[in-house]
Enzyme design. Structure first.
Site, PDB file in Angstrom:
ATOM      1  N   GLU A  92     -31.520  58.266  57.657  1.00 33.46           N
ATOM      2  CA  GLU A  92     -30.843  57.186  56.942  1.00 33.46           C
ATOM      3  C   GLU A  92     -31.188  57.182  55.455  1.00 33.46           C
ATOM      4  O   GLU A  92     -32.212  57.708  55.030  1.00 33.46           O
ATOM      5  CB  GLU A  92     -31.213  55.852  57.572  1.00 33.46           C
ATOM      6  N   CYS A 127     -44.793  50.538  61.405  1.00 34.61           N
ATOM      7  CA  CYS A 127     -43.596  51.193  60.868  1.00 34.61           C
ATOM      8  C   CYS A 127     -42.694  51.754  61.966  1.00 34.61           C
ATOM      9  O   CYS A 127     -43.162  52.436  62.879  1.00 34.61           O
ATOM     10  CB  CYS A 127     -44.025  52.309  59.920  1.00 34.61           C
ATOM     11  N   GLY A 183     -40.018  59.205  57.000  1.00 28.86           N
ATOM     12  CA  GLY A 183     -40.849  60.388  56.818  1.00 28.86           C
ATOM     13  C   GLY A 183     -41.892  60.239  55.737  1.00 28.86           C
ATOM     14  O   GLY A 183     -41.843  59.317  54.919  1.00 28.86           O
ATOM     15  N   GLU A 184     -42.863  61.134  55.756  1.00 26.65           N
ATOM     16  CA  GLU A 184     -43.901  61.170  54.733  1.00 26.65           C
ATOM     17  C   GLU A 184     -43.532  62.311  53.767  1.00 26.65           C
ATOM     18  O   GLU A 184     -43.684  63.488  54.103  1.00 26.65           O
ATOM     19  CB  GLU A 184     -45.270  61.396  55.398  1.00 26.65           C
ATOM     20  N   SER A 215     -43.061  58.046  47.225  1.00 29.94           N
ATOM     21  CA  SER A 215     -43.998  57.132  47.882  1.00 29.94           C
ATOM     22  C   SER A 215     -44.771  57.875  48.965  1.00 29.94           C
ATOM     23  O   SER A 215     -44.189  58.601  49.760  1.00 29.94           O
ATOM     24  CB  SER A 215     -43.210  55.975  48.509  1.00 29.94           C
ATOM     25  N   LEU A 239     -50.383  51.318  50.008  1.00 33.49           N
ATOM     26  CA  LEU A 239     -51.805  50.995  50.181  1.00 33.49           C
ATOM     27  C   LEU A 239     -52.006  50.055  51.374  1.00 33.49           C
ATOM     28  O   LEU A 239     -52.717  50.382  52.309  1.00 33.49           O
ATOM     29  CB  LEU A 239     -52.342  50.370  48.890  1.00 33.49           C
ATOM     30  N   HIS A 240     -51.385  48.902  51.304  1.00 31.37           N
ATOM     31  CA  HIS A 240     -51.352  47.921  52.405  1.00 31.37           C
ATOM     32  C   HIS A 240     -52.709  47.345  52.782  1.00 31.37           C
ATOM     33  O   HIS A 240     -52.798  46.412  53.584  1.00 31.37           O
ATOM     34  CB  HIS A 240     -50.675  48.489  53.655  1.00 31.37           C
ATOM     35  N   CYS A 357     -37.479  51.032  56.382  1.00 32.19           N
ATOM     36  CA  CYS A 357     -37.799  52.351  56.847  1.00 32.19           C
ATOM     37  C   CYS A 357     -37.623  52.609  58.354  1.00 32.19           C
ATOM     38  O   CYS A 357     -38.358  52.074  59.178  1.00 32.19           O
ATOM     39  CB  CYS A 357     -39.264  52.446  56.429  1.00 32.19           C
TER      40      CYS A 357
END
Ligand code: SAH
Ligand code: SF4
Length: 371
Positions: A92, A127, A183-184, A215, A239-240, A357
């Site tokens: 997406e 996530c 995705g990373e 990101s 970071l979160h 996401c």
């Protein structure tokens, strides 16, 4: 077997291919003009290329590796696109009205959030993208195509709604990119960089590097590698949590690259690039939203001279996390500001269309499995 997509080649690779076919040098710019400036939907539309060359190109390359499955529009003009790739996988992209305070300069245009992998291997607990695991990396052309396909959709809409039309056939809707979809990105480093170079190049997507934000959940070796690249891409860190205790609970990646190493890699990036880093901080009720958490965040952000984007959590079906009450969000924000940190409290964009996401894909895959 489908043909490879033409949008995964750099200018040098096109030059080599055309030279090998015995084409004169000027064909290169003609071809790239059709591919990127004019976003031609078909080889036959490339009217100044000889028919034999068009046939040869069309027997070798495809022009579209994404098929639009659904598009959802939300009240705040956010548009979410769900694409099917040639192997059937779903990804997406989300088109968001430009939000100058967040990433990059003011603009009347839009930010496109693109995906870099099918699924994600990093399994952050909150996530949707990580829920069903990692399937594969996107190829460079599948990353590039997300931008072009949205541009083509936009151009088609302008043709059908003349009131919206601009007179410039090269008008663009996407002015900024955030690499924050599924995705990373830094786990697909080489394909990502190739795609971003094509999207950044004057002959290609022509989107300035300063308007592209990558990101990451915190892949330390790749952050250091990115610091050594010539382009001035912006970096955002998910970071979160500003302590290992919070990050360990939310993000398995922190066990591999704990906060101390992550902060050191960010300092390295800062030294090499001199560009402000953004820290993304999801607010999760009872997890990372207390005053002590805000004070820990002030320390990390001050040390990195970073901006902080606070993001109210967008609920994911089947997961236990909630966003805190608005008053708690605002109190957290005020503690950052009074600690001297430049911060924004992001209004949710597209929450009503599952814009966070991985959520649209997850829902579609689940309903496809059910049906
Ligand atoms: N893998 C990268 C980029 C994709 S995730 C990364 O983690 O940075 C993009 C952003 O969306 C991350 O900051 C992520 O933490 C955030 N995100 C994930 N799920 C979310 C949700 N349900 N609500 C709000 N933001 C979410
Ligand atoms: Fe992967 Fe980013 Fe989601 Fe974590 S937040 S699971 S790294 S996409």
């Amino acid at each position: 077997m489908s043909l490879p997509d033409a949008h995964g080649l750099t200018r040098d690779e096109w030059r080599a291919a055309l030279t090998a076919w015995g084409e004169p040098a000027y064909r290169l710019d003609q071809l790239l003009e059709w591919l990127y400036a004019r976003r031609a939907p078909a080889w036959d539309a490339m009217s100044n290329l000889p028919r034999a060359l068009r046939q040869r190109l069309s027997a070798t390359w495809s022009l579209r590796s994404l098929e639009l499955v659904t598009r959802q529009a939300s009240g705040d003009a956010t548009q979410k696109f769900l694409w099917r790739l040639t192997d059937g996988a779903l990804i997406e992209s989300v088109l968001i009205p430009a939000s100058p305070a967040l990433y990059g300069e003011a603009s009347d245009r839009h930010t496109l959030c693109v995906s870099t992998q099918v699924g994600c291997a990093y399994g952050c607990r909150f996530c949707a993208s990580g829920l069903e695991g990692w399937r594969r990396n996107l190829r460079p052309e599948e990353i590039v195509q997300q931008v072009l396909a949205v541009e083509q959709w936009h151009a088609a809409r302008e043709r059908h709604e003349p009131a919206l039309a601009t007179t410039d056939p090269r008008s663009r809707v996407v002015s900024n990119l955030v690499i924050m979809g599924m995705g990373e990105p830094l786990a697909n480093y080489d394909h990502l960089l190739k795609a971003l170079r094509i999207l950044n190049a004057p002959w290609g997507g022509n989107i300035g590097a300063r308007k592209i934000t990558i990101s990451t959940s915190g892949l330390v070796p790749q952050i250091r590698r990115l610091a050594g690249e010539p382009e001035q891409f912006r970096l955002a860190i998910s970071l979160h949590g500003a302590t290992d205790a919070v990050r360990d609970r939310l993000m398995p990646v922190n066990r591999k690259y704990p906060l101390r190493e992550l902060v050191a890699a960010c300092e390295h990036y800062l030294e090499h690039k001199g560009r402000v880093i953004t820290l993304e901080y999801l607010l999760l009720e009872g997890v990372n939203d207390a005053p002590d958490h805000a004070r820990a965040l002030v320390q990390v952000a001050a040390r990195l001279r970073a901006k902080v984007n606070l993001i109210p959590y967008n609920r994911v079906e089947g997961l236990p996390w909630q966003q805190p009450a608005t008053s708690v969000q605002e109190a957290f924000y005020k503690l950052l500001v009074s600690g001297g940190i430049q911060a924004t409290l992001r209004r949710e964009k597209g929450a009503d269309i599952d814009a966070a996401c991985g959520q649209l894909r997850l829902r579609s895959e689940r309903s496809e499995t059910r049906s």
